[in-house]
Design a protein around this motif. Structure first.
Motif, PDB file in Angstrom:
ATOM      1  N   ASP A  69       0.811  -1.220   0.000  1.00  0.00           N
ATOM      2  CA  ASP A  69       0.000   0.000   0.000  1.00  0.00           C
ATOM      3  C   ASP A  69       0.848   1.276   0.000  1.00  0.00           C
ATOM      4  OD1 ASP A  69      -2.148  -1.643   0.054  1.00  0.00           O
ATOM      5  OD2 ASP A  69      -2.542  -1.433   2.192  1.00  0.00           O
ATOM      6  N   GLY A  70       1.763   1.345  -0.939  1.00  0.00           N
ATOM      7  CA  GLY A  70       2.540   2.576  -1.104  1.00  0.00           C
ATOM      8  C   GLY A  70       3.720   2.705  -0.162  1.00  0.00           C
ATOM      9  N   GLU A  71       3.957   1.691   0.680  1.00  0.00           N
ATOM     10  CA  GLU A  71       5.071   1.795   1.640  1.00  0.00           C
ATOM     11  C   GLU A  71       6.102   0.694   1.402  1.00  0.00           C
ATOM     12  OE1 GLU A  71       2.640   3.664   5.444  1.00  0.00           O
ATOM     13  OE2 GLU A  71       2.907   1.495   5.340  1.00  0.00           O
ATOM     14  N   TYR A  72       7.356   1.121   1.282  1.00  0.00           N
ATOM     15  CA  TYR A  72       8.454   0.155   1.243  1.00  0.00           C
ATOM     16  C   TYR A  72       8.874  -0.087   2.686  1.00  0.00           C
ATOM     17  CZ  TYR A  72       8.957   1.425  -3.701  1.00  0.00           C
ATOM     18  OH  TYR A  72       8.745   1.653  -5.035  1.00  0.00           O
ATOM     19  N   HIS A  73       8.681  -1.312   3.157  1.00  0.00           N
ATOM     20  CA  HIS A  73       9.107  -1.630   4.526  1.00  0.00           C
ATOM     21  C   HIS A  73      10.549  -2.111   4.507  1.00  0.00           C
ATOM     22  CE1 HIS A  73       5.150  -1.505   6.549  1.00  0.00           C
ATOM     23  NE2 HIS A  73       4.740  -1.618   5.291  1.00  0.00           N
ATOM     24  N   LEU A  74      11.309  -1.621   5.443  1.00  0.00           N
ATOM     25  CA  LEU A  74      12.680  -2.093   5.626  1.00  0.00           C
ATOM     26  C   LEU A  74      12.808  -2.482   7.093  1.00  0.00           C
ATOM     27  CD1 LEU A  74      15.709  -2.384   4.883  1.00  0.00           C
ATOM     28  CD2 LEU A  74      15.976   0.038   5.383  1.00  0.00           C
ATOM     29  N   PHE A  75      13.019  -3.776   7.343  1.00  0.00           N
ATOM     30  CA  PHE A  75      13.354  -4.233   8.692  1.00  0.00           C
ATOM     31  C   PHE A  75      14.851  -4.487   8.685  1.00  0.00           C
ATOM     32  CE2 PHE A  75       9.008  -5.296   7.687  1.00  0.00           C
ATOM     33  CZ  PHE A  75       8.311  -4.915   8.823  1.00  0.00           C
ATOM     34  N   TYR A  76      15.433  -4.597   9.840  1.00  0.00           N
ATOM     35  CA  TYR A  76      16.881  -4.800   9.851  1.00  0.00           C
ATOM     36  C   TYR A  76      17.343  -5.415  11.163  1.00  0.00           C
ATOM     37  CZ  TYR A  76      16.457  -0.216  12.153  1.00  0.00           C
ATOM     38  OH  TYR A  76      16.079   0.817  12.982  1.00  0.00           O
ATOM     39  N   GLN A  77      18.457  -6.148  11.067  1.00  0.00           N
ATOM     40  CA  GLN A  77      19.082  -6.718  12.267  1.00  0.00           C
ATOM     41  C   GLN A  77      19.497  -5.572  13.173  1.00  0.00           C
ATOM     42  OE1 GLN A  77      20.100 -10.520  12.885  1.00  0.00           O
ATOM     43  NE2 GLN A  77      18.057  -9.914  12.256  1.00  0.00           N
ATOM     44  N   TYR A  78      19.005  -5.616  14.406  1.00  0.00           N
ATOM     45  CA  TYR A  78      19.152  -4.433  15.263  1.00  0.00           C
ATOM     46  C   TYR A  78      19.425  -4.835  16.701  1.00  0.00           C
ATOM     47  CZ  TYR A  78      17.930   0.229  17.060  1.00  0.00           C
ATOM     48  OH  TYR A  78      17.953   1.457  17.641  1.00  0.00           O
ATOM     49  N   ILE A 105      10.614  -0.767  17.104  1.00  0.00           N
ATOM     50  CA  ILE A 105      11.130  -2.121  16.880  1.00  0.00           C
ATOM     51  C   ILE A 105       9.956  -3.057  16.586  1.00  0.00           C
ATOM     52  CG2 ILE A 105      12.138  -4.098  18.114  1.00  0.00           C
ATOM     53  CD1 ILE A 105      13.976  -2.079  19.505  1.00  0.00           C
ATOM     54  N   ALA A 106      10.122  -3.909  15.560  1.00  0.00           N
ATOM     55  CA  ALA A 106       9.013  -4.798  15.168  1.00  0.00           C
ATOM     56  C   ALA A 106       9.047  -6.121  15.931  1.00  0.00           C
ATOM     57  CB  ALA A 106       9.068  -5.051  13.664  1.00  0.00           C
ATOM     58  N   LEU A 107      10.229  -6.731  16.022  1.00  0.00           N
ATOM     59  CA  LEU A 107      10.319  -8.053  16.652  1.00  0.00           C
ATOM     60  C   LEU A 107      11.421  -8.074  17.701  1.00  0.00           C
ATOM     61  CD1 LEU A 107      10.119 -10.298  13.423  1.00  0.00           C
ATOM     62  CD2 LEU A 107       8.242  -9.689  14.970  1.00  0.00           C
ATOM     63  N   GLU A 108      11.077  -8.578  18.873  1.00  0.00           N
ATOM     64  CA  GLU A 108      12.057  -8.674  19.966  1.00  0.00           C
ATOM     65  C   GLU A 108      12.349 -10.137  20.264  1.00  0.00           C
ATOM     66  OE1 GLU A 108      11.168  -6.392  23.374  1.00  0.00           O
ATOM     67  OE2 GLU A 108      10.715  -4.599  22.200  1.00  0.00           O
ATOM     68  N   PRO A 109      13.511 -10.424  20.835  1.00  0.00           N
ATOM     69  CA  PRO A 109      13.817 -11.812  21.215  1.00  0.00           C
ATOM     70  C   PRO A 109      12.720 -12.370  22.124  1.00  0.00           C
ATOM     71  CG  PRO A 109      15.752 -10.418  21.509  1.00  0.00           C
ATOM     72  CD  PRO A 109      14.608  -9.508  21.164  1.00  0.00           C
ATOM     73  N   THR A 129      26.417  -0.365  20.379  1.00  0.00           N
ATOM     74  CA  THR A 129      26.840  -0.146  18.989  1.00  0.00           C
ATOM     75  C   THR A 129      27.669  -1.323  18.477  1.00  0.00           C
ATOM     76  OG1 THR A 129      28.625   1.183  19.860  1.00  0.00           O
ATOM     77  CG2 THR A 129      26.744   2.374  18.948  1.00  0.00           C
ATOM     78  N   VAL A 130      27.647  -2.440  19.199  1.00  0.00           N
ATOM     79  CA  VAL A 130      28.212  -3.679  18.640  1.00  0.00           C
ATOM     80  C   VAL A 130      27.105  -4.738  18.610  1.00  0.00           C
ATOM     81  CG1 VAL A 130      30.601  -3.255  19.320  1.00  0.00           C
ATOM     82  CG2 VAL A 130      29.065  -4.439  20.904  1.00  0.00           C
ATOM     83  N   TRP A 131      27.348  -5.785  17.856  1.00  0.00           N
ATOM     84  CA  TRP A 131      26.354  -6.854  17.672  1.00  0.00           C
ATOM     85  C   TRP A 131      25.968  -7.476  19.018  1.00  0.00           C
ATOM     86  CZ3 TRP A 131      25.872 -12.182  18.253  1.00  0.00           C
ATOM     87  CH2 TRP A 131      24.925 -12.814  17.442  1.00  0.00           C
ATOM     88  N   GLY A 132      24.733  -7.872  19.159  1.00  0.00           N
ATOM     89  CA  GLY A 132      24.263  -8.503  20.403  1.00  0.00           C
ATOM     90  C   GLY A 132      22.936  -9.189  20.139  1.00  0.00           C
ATOM     91  N   PRO A 133      22.106  -9.367  21.172  1.00  0.00           N
ATOM     92  CA  PRO A 133      20.815 -10.030  20.985  1.00  0.00           C
ATOM     93  C   PRO A 133      19.986  -9.331  19.906  1.00  0.00           C
ATOM     94  CG  PRO A 133      21.281  -9.746  23.308  1.00  0.00           C
ATOM     95  CD  PRO A 133      22.341  -8.981  22.564  1.00  0.00           C
ATOM     96  N   MET A 134      19.728 -10.051  18.837  1.00  0.00           N
ATOM     97  CA  MET A 134      19.137  -9.403  17.662  1.00  0.00           C
ATOM     98  C   MET A 134      17.626  -9.206  17.768  1.00  0.00           C
ATOM     99  SD  MET A 134      21.142  -8.442  15.278  1.00  0.00           S
ATOM    100  CE  MET A 134      22.308  -7.814  16.427  1.00  0.00           C
ATOM    101  N   HIS A 135      17.209  -8.026  17.313  1.00  0.00           N
ATOM    102  CA  HIS A 135      15.815  -7.642  17.154  1.00  0.00           C
ATOM    103  C   HIS A 135      15.625  -7.345  15.657  1.00  0.00           C
ATOM    104  CE1 HIS A 135      16.885  -6.633  21.252  1.00  0.00           C
ATOM    105  NE2 HIS A 135      15.693  -6.167  21.570  1.00  0.00           N
ATOM    106  N   TRP A 136      14.385  -7.085  15.255  1.00  0.00           N
ATOM    107  CA  TRP A 136      14.162  -6.488  13.934  1.00  0.00           C
ATOM    108  C   TRP A 136      13.767  -5.021  14.146  1.00  0.00           C
ATOM    109  CZ3 TRP A 136      11.314  -9.397   9.410  1.00  0.00           C
ATOM    110  CH2 TRP A 136      12.088 -10.489   9.005  1.00  0.00           C
ATOM    111  N   GLY A 137      14.667  -4.116  13.733  1.00  0.00           N
ATOM    112  CA  GLY A 137      14.304  -2.704  13.673  1.00  0.00           C
ATOM    113  C   GLY A 137      13.382  -2.510  12.472  1.00  0.00           C
ATOM    114  N   HIS A 138      12.772  -1.339  12.365  1.00  0.00           N
ATOM    115  CA  HIS A 138      11.784  -1.141  11.297  1.00  0.00           C
ATOM    116  C   HIS A 138      11.766   0.310  10.820  1.00  0.00           C
ATOM    117  CE1 HIS A 138       7.214  -1.621  10.087  1.00  0.00           C
ATOM    118  NE2 HIS A 138       8.013  -1.626   9.037  1.00  0.00           N
TER     119      HIS A 138
END
Ligand code: FRU
Length: 499
Positions: free
Chosen positions: A59-68, A96-100, A73-82
């Motif tokens: 519906d007109g929106e490009y969704h971008l989720f991402y490892q977050y 944030i869309a998805l949490e551990p 500022t270093v890698w850790g327990p991953m979420h999906w940012g949005h």
């Protein structure tokens, strides 16, 4: 007297509330203006980001989720940012869309729109947006088990704004292989008017295909791992999709990111061209092809559900490399995505290749365009797009600033050589200073397009047939460019910030 004090207190409170509001706004503006903050690339406001995930259009929106990982500022327990965009240029950050959860951290994956409501998680009138991702169970990993990565799903009935995890997760259990991740799912039309969901999954050093009628029950179809492919590291983040040439030939393309083992060391994405019969992928490629020859384009995949009237295959990659991603000199965030690119299948002689071209929407960023003559260009702006036409095959381009920081790109002896060893802040990692060599075989370079942001360069040769995506951290922007071997007329476009 008491009344006067109350009036005074009222105005004092009002004043301080306004002041706070002004300060917050100022803070927001300054916020996307830190040193090295990309100005026309997507980056998270704060925290750690890696792979793009779940890219889907609705519906007109490009969704971008991402490892977050929002807490560091270093890698850790991953979420999906949005985030969402209506034009692939301007981005809006969403919660944030998805949490551990009890099954683990949320690793990379994809998202689809379940138009037929095959999963029963939405309806025909309001089809669910379904995310398919890897659960990475840190407890199982610690216990040195081999089955700690499984596939789970979550769904949204309100255009990605809120999410529910599926009650019977995981939907695909692990058969006992440590690396079992990054599901990329597509809808596969079949000739009988029916269809099925197809998942490409990275399984250690091969791609496994699974299919499903409903996104919930998955059956194994086949494996893909030709002998001659690049196996310098683990296989990750696959993407399988058809592409059509201008003359109507359709080929199936399989992207496979590997880390390490890329052509410049560390992370990179190889791809295969071939055919997919609904069960098995067979490649006609005879040697490894790299999607990008720079050091900083990894784990990229394409958007799903782009309307047929648009018809593009649109790609975005993580603009970094696991060699140094966690130590690059940025704060309070780390990492950005590449600019969005349209993928094209191009025939060269008897072979095909996948070209990556900046999406046309990016022309919106141009604020002033001029033609410059001469062998030295002055860049008025840190944010610039250049269009250059070489008039001989041995050429060089040097970007520099008043602090003697520079980047050179040369074409000689059949190679492109990119050197960022003196590009400014380079001390955070030794590998960062390596020269990047790319063989150029059987083709001459006739056009170069370069996008310069505050901490990156994306270089497209011959309409994206060869690309180099490279991070650079100059402490002052490169305000001059020295050219050797070019036609006089160079185009300079000043670009504006999207924030
Ligand atoms: C690729 C990757 C994926 C994994 C994710 C974890 O960069 O290693 O394979 O799902 O990152 O953040």
């Amino acid at each position: 007297m008491k009344f006067k004090i109350h009036v005074f207190l009222f105005f004092a409170l009002l004043f301080s509330a306004c002041k706070n509001e002004i300060q917050t706004k100022e803070a927001e503006i300054v916020h996307f203006n830190e040193p090295f903050r990309p100005q026309f690339h997507f980056s998270p406001p704060t925290g750690w980001m890696n792979d793009p995930n779940g890219m889907v259009f609705l519906d007109g929106e490009y969704h971008l989720f991402y490892q977050y990982y929002p807490d560091s500022t270093v890698w850790g327990p991953m979420h999906w940012g949005h985030a969402i965009s209506r034009d692939l240029v301007y981005w809006e950050h969403l919660p944030i869309a998805l949490e551990p959860d009890e099954h683990g951290w949320i690793f990379s994956g994809s998202a689809v729109i379940d138009h037929n409501n095959s999963s029963g998680l939405g309806s025909i009138e309001n089809p669910a947006m379904v995310a398919i991702y890897t659960y990475h169970d840190p407890v199982g990993e610690k216990e040195q088990r081999n089955d700690f990565q499984t596939q789970g799903i979550a769904y949204s009935n309100d255009k990605g704004r809120t999410w529910k995890k599926y009650a019977d997760n995981p939907v695909l259990k692990n058969p006992g292989i440590r690396d079992f991740r990054d599901p990329k799912v597509m809808w596969l039309e079949e000739e009988n008017g029916k269809g099925k969901w197809l998942m490409s999954l990275a399984v250690l050093d091969k791609i496994s295909f699974y299919s499903s009628p409903n996104l919930l029950d998955w059956s194994f179809e086949s494996d893909f791992n030709p002998d001659w492919a690049a196996y310098g590291g683990v296989w990750e983040c696959p993407d399988l999709f058809p592409l059509k040439t201008d003359d109507g030939t359709v080929k199936w393309i399989l992207f496979v990111s590997i880390n390490p083992g890329g052509p410049q060391g560390g992370s990179a994405t190889q791809y295969f061209i071939g055919d997919f019969d609904g069960k098995t992928f067979i490649t006609e490629s005879l040697e490894v092809k790299w999607l990008d020859h720079g050091a900083d384009n990894y784990a990229g995949v394409t958007w799903s559900n782009i309307p047929e009237s648009d018809g593009r295959k649109i790609f975005i990659g993580w603009m970094s490399n696991w060699q140094y991603a966690q130590v690059v000199p940025t704060t309070p965030w780390r990492s950005a995505m590449t600019i969005p690119r349209k993928l094209e299948l191009v025939k060269k002689g008897s072979e095909y290749l996948v070209a990556s071209r900046p999406v046309l929407e990016l022309e919106k960023l141009r604020t002033k365009s001029q033609i410059a003559n001469g062998q030295e260009l002055i860049l008025e702006n840190a944010l610039t797009e250049l269009e250059l036409i070489p008039d001989q095959q041995d050429f060089s381009i040097t970007f520099f600033n008043d602090k003697n920081e520079k980047v050179t790109l040369e074409h000689k002896d059949g190679h492109l050589i990119f050197d960022r060893s003196q590009s400014g802040n380079t001390g955070f990692n030794d590998d960062f200073k390596n020269k990047h060599m790319t063989p150029v075989i059987g083709t001459s370079i006739n056009k170069i397009r370069i996008f310069l942001d505050r901490s990156s360069m994306e270089i497209f040769f011959n309409e994206g047939e060869i690309t180099l995506t490279e991070l650079v951290f100059p402490t002052e922007y490169f305000s001059k460019v020295k050219l050797e071997g070019f036609k006089l007329e160079s185009k300079i476009h000043n670009l504006k910030s999207i924030w």
